[in-house]
Design an enzyme around this catalytic site. Structure first.
Site, PDB file in Angstrom:
ATOM      1  N   CYS A 151      -5.348 -13.179   5.862  1.00 40.84           N
ATOM      2  CA  CYS A 151      -4.309 -12.224   5.441  1.00 40.84           C
ATOM      3  C   CYS A 151      -4.308 -12.065   3.928  1.00 40.84           C
ATOM      4  CB  CYS A 151      -2.941 -12.696   5.953  1.00 40.84           C
ATOM      5  SG  CYS A 151      -1.536 -11.768   5.296  1.00 40.84           S
ATOM      6  N   CYS A 192      -0.846 -12.223   2.171  1.00 42.34           N
ATOM      7  CA  CYS A 192      -0.325 -13.597   2.197  1.00 42.34           C
ATOM      8  C   CYS A 192      -0.780 -14.375   0.969  1.00 42.34           C
ATOM      9  CB  CYS A 192      -0.798 -14.328   3.453  1.00 42.34           C
ATOM     10  SG  CYS A 192      -0.209 -13.625   5.004  1.00 42.34           S
TER      11      CYS A 192
END
Length: 300
Positions: free
Chosen positions: A46, A49
């Site tokens: 991700c 993230c």
């Protein structure tokens, strides 16, 4: 009276740890009874993230242990993510007292992250209100040792709680230790000195120092009756009245003095009124009424 204290409180920012489905109950639900916990749901693939995570860690570190942060890799721990219905990442949940109290999905800018943590801190701080009220009642009733213990316990939980810091100073003063109260007041950081709780403590110390030199009210009253234009006698009477707990009468005398000569002794009447108002506190009805009366005189 005692207050149960969280073990993690006031000990600086804890390291960010990885939490699993198996440890979530202990590391988040149970731990959030001591200090709010932020849970960062993420995955190695991700991209957002990787941007959000360090920003969260930086913001949490600034709370100096008042908030802790953990991370959950959703690829390896799908059970808890499913229970919380995490459908996209990054996803961030805040837990307090064993339950989720706030959350957001996606990457946020720094100012919104700070606002998220502030909401969490404000919610956690509300838990001190009951203990602070109890301590104030103890102090008002003369139970000084109990008040001291309660204010100190709150400060152990949150060293930056200025209401407790001001209360502890005032309780120390009520215990007839004016020098120690002055030392404690001097230790308050300069940028916190104008906080209402600290201003109240400072005003009480100043009034206590004046009270030590105040004359007898009966003698001062007689002196003033003999010469209503004796401003010093009226001022000294107000100080003596304040020292004996007759704040309303003291305010009335000072307002009368201000009406007669607002510039006397470099505006001493107004300065003394503000000391009494600060000592009473910003919400005290007597202080609010006195402030309104003074304002009406100033802006005539």
């Amino acid at each position: 009276m005692t207050i149960e204290l969280g073990a993690a409180a006031g000990q600086g920012a804890a390291p960010v740890v990885d939490v699993t489905d198996q440890t979530f109950a202990t590391d988040v639900l149970d731990a959030s009874n001591d200090v709010p916990i932020i849970v960062d749901f993420w995955a190695p693939w991700c991209g957002p993230c990787k941007t959000l995570g360090p920003m969260l860690e930086e913001a949490v570190a600034k709370t100096n242990g008042k908030v802790r942060m953990v991370k959950v890799n959703v690829d390896e721990n799908q059970a808890i993510a499913g229970q919380l219905r995490v459908q996209s990442i990054p996803a961030v949940f805040a837990f307090s007292e064993g339950r989720p109290v706030d959350a957001f999905m996606g990457a946020l800018p720094k100012n919104e992250i700070d606002a998220f943590i502030k909401r969490l801190l404000d919610g956690a701080g509300a838990g001190f209100d009951e203990a602070l009220q109890a301590a104030e009642e103890m102090l008002a009733q003369g139970a000084v040792p109990d008040a001291l213990q309660t204010f100190a316990a709150i400060l152990q939980e949150d060293p930056e709680e200025l209401r407790a810091k001001g209360g502890l100073i005032r309780a120390t003063l009520a215990g007839d230790d004016i020098e120690q109260a002055k030392v404690m007041l001097a230790q308050v950081p300069e940028d916190k000195a104008d906080d209402p709780a600290i201003a109240k403590a400072r005003a009480e110390i100043e009034l206590a120092e004046q009270a030590a030199e105040a004359g007898e009210t009966a003698e001062l009253r007689a002196k003033l009756d003999a010469d209503p234009a004796d401003h010093q006698a009226r001022f000294d009477l107000a100080v003596a009245l304040s020292a004996s707990g007759q704040s309303e009468e003291a305010i009335d005398e000072l307002l009368d003095l201000f009406r007669r000569d607002r510039e006397w002794n470099d505006g001493a009447a107004k300065d003394q009124l503000f000391k009494i108002f600060d000592a009473l506190g910003p919400q005290d009805p007597l202080g609010l009424t006195g402030r309104r009366k003074l304002s009406s005189m100033i802006f005539v």
